[in-house]
Design a protein around this motif. Structure first.
Motif, PDB file in Angstrom:
ATOM      1  N   VAL A  84       0.696  -1.304  -0.056  1.00  0.00           N
ATOM      2  CA  VAL A  84       0.066  -0.078   0.086  1.00  0.00           C
ATOM      3  C   VAL A  84       0.965   1.395  -0.015  1.00  0.00           C
ATOM      4  N   SER A  85       0.553   2.375  -0.749  1.00  0.00           N
ATOM      5  CA  SER A  85       1.262   3.611  -0.738  1.00  0.00           C
ATOM      6  C   SER A  85       0.071   4.751  -0.729  1.00  0.00           C
ATOM      7  N   ASN A  86       0.505   5.490   0.153  1.00  0.00           N
ATOM      8  CA  ASN A  86      -0.349   6.796   0.133  1.00  0.00           C
ATOM      9  C   ASN A  86       0.397   7.823  -0.604  1.00  0.00           C
ATOM     10  N   VAL A 100       5.424  -5.927   9.212  1.00  0.00           N
ATOM     11  CA  VAL A 100       5.113  -5.049   8.263  1.00  0.00           C
ATOM     12  C   VAL A 100       6.387  -4.083   7.842  1.00  0.00           C
ATOM     13  N   THR A 101       6.856  -3.835   6.871  1.00  0.00           N
ATOM     14  CA  THR A 101       8.108  -2.896   6.468  1.00  0.00           C
ATOM     15  C   THR A 101       7.629  -1.724   5.876  1.00  0.00           C
ATOM     16  N   ILE A 102       8.220  -0.508   6.650  1.00  0.00           N
ATOM     17  CA  ILE A 102       7.437   0.784   6.013  1.00  0.00           C
ATOM     18  C   ILE A 102       8.869   1.495   5.567  1.00  0.00           C
ATOM     19  N   GLN A 103       8.749   2.068   4.220  1.00  0.00           N
ATOM     20  CA  GLN A 103       9.710   3.100   3.721  1.00  0.00           C
ATOM     21  C   GLN A 103       9.188   4.092   3.005  1.00  0.00           C
ATOM     22  N   SER A 104       9.931   4.927   2.481  1.00  0.00           N
ATOM     23  CA  SER A 104       9.530   6.142   1.845  1.00  0.00           C
ATOM     24  C   SER A 104       9.497   5.630   0.493  1.00  0.00           C
ATOM     25  N   LEU A 105       8.294   6.192  -0.351  1.00  0.00           N
ATOM     26  CA  LEU A 105       7.929   5.848  -1.547  1.00  0.00           C
ATOM     27  C   LEU A 105       9.241   6.337  -2.587  1.00  0.00           C
ATOM     28  N   ASP A 106       9.913   5.379  -3.280  1.00  0.00           N
ATOM     29  CA  ASP A 106      10.837   5.794  -4.217  1.00  0.00           C
ATOM     30  C   ASP A 106      10.091   6.233  -5.637  1.00  0.00           C
ATOM     31  N   PHE A 197      -2.522   2.518   5.723  1.00  0.00           N
ATOM     32  CA  PHE A 197      -2.523   1.202   6.577  1.00  0.00           C
ATOM     33  C   PHE A 197      -2.531   1.118   7.798  1.00  0.00           C
ATOM     34  N   ASP A 198      -3.480   0.465   8.570  1.00  0.00           N
ATOM     35  CA  ASP A 198      -3.291   0.588  10.074  1.00  0.00           C
ATOM     36  C   ASP A 198      -2.735  -0.731  10.371  1.00  0.00           C
ATOM     37  N   ILE A 199      -1.584  -0.631  11.209  1.00  0.00           N
ATOM     38  CA  ILE A 199      -0.625  -1.737  11.625  1.00  0.00           C
ATOM     39  C   ILE A 199      -1.481  -2.626  12.633  1.00  0.00           C
TER      40      ILE A 199
END
Length: 208
Positions: A84-86, A100-106, A197-199
């Protein structure tokens, strides 16, 4: 390639404008088809093959895209994953691993293929060389990244009757990923909450 003979240089000078004109036409046609959809929802079927054609993995799922830069890619069980990306962050959730892995959108289109469908289409010409062929209701585009650090060597996008039909990515070792889009719906209302996304409680969180 270095051209030593003047004759070869002369041939290049005549053929280069034609190539550029072809790329310009391809970029304009692809931009036109992608820009017609502010939102896309569809089922997908995904098949991964190695360089010899041996099947590696087959999955299916549901995708939702919204311009600019929002996407939700949900792969069905038994290999369930949710991407998922916002438009700023990307969450990759694996229920089996409870992680869950969270990263900045490339924002680079060559690193995030989903942005080709949901991102700023004006960037496509800057990132790729483009070829296309059109026959009847079918239009096929071949995109080759200009950057050397791309995650793939080539990407094919196909449209049928102006609707996205399938995509194929080929990487540097010849592995192919074929994605067929089914029951495609365009420009239907989509709530932005779909792209957050709600973790879940108890899930391991990895920040990158």
């Amino acid at each position: 390639m270095r051209f030593i003979r003047l004759l070869m240089l002369a041939v290049l000078s005549f053929t280069l404008p034609a190539v550029q004109a072809g790329e310009e036409a391809a970029a304009m046609r692809l931009t036109e088809l992608l820009s017609q959809a502010e939102t896309i929802s569809a089922r997908f079927s995904q098949l991964s093959l190695d360089a010899s054609g041996t099947q590696l993995q087959e999955t299916a799922g549901q995708l939702v895209l919204k311009r600019p830069g929002l996407f939700r890619w949900h792969t069905d069980q038994p290999m369930e994953q949710l991407l998922v990306s916002n438009g700023e962050k990307v969450w990759l959730y694996d229920p089996d691993l409870e992680q869950v892995t969270i990263q900045s959108l490339d924002q680079r289109l060559t690193h995030t293929p989903a942005l080709l469908l949901s991102g700023d289409v004006s960037q496509i010409r800057e990132n790729f060389s483009i070829e296309y062929k059109e026959g009847g209701s079918v239009v096929d585009f071949i995109l080759r990244p200009k950057a050397s650090d791309s995650l793939f060597d080539s990407l094919r996008l196909s449209f049928r009757s102006r609707v996205l039909n399938d995509m194929q990515l080929i990487d540097s070792i010849g592995q192919r990923t074929n994605i067929l889009f089914l029951n495609v719906k365009m420009n239907e209302p989509v709530d932005d909450g779909v792209f957050n996304f709600d973790i879940p409680e108890g899930v391991d969180v990895i920040q990158e």
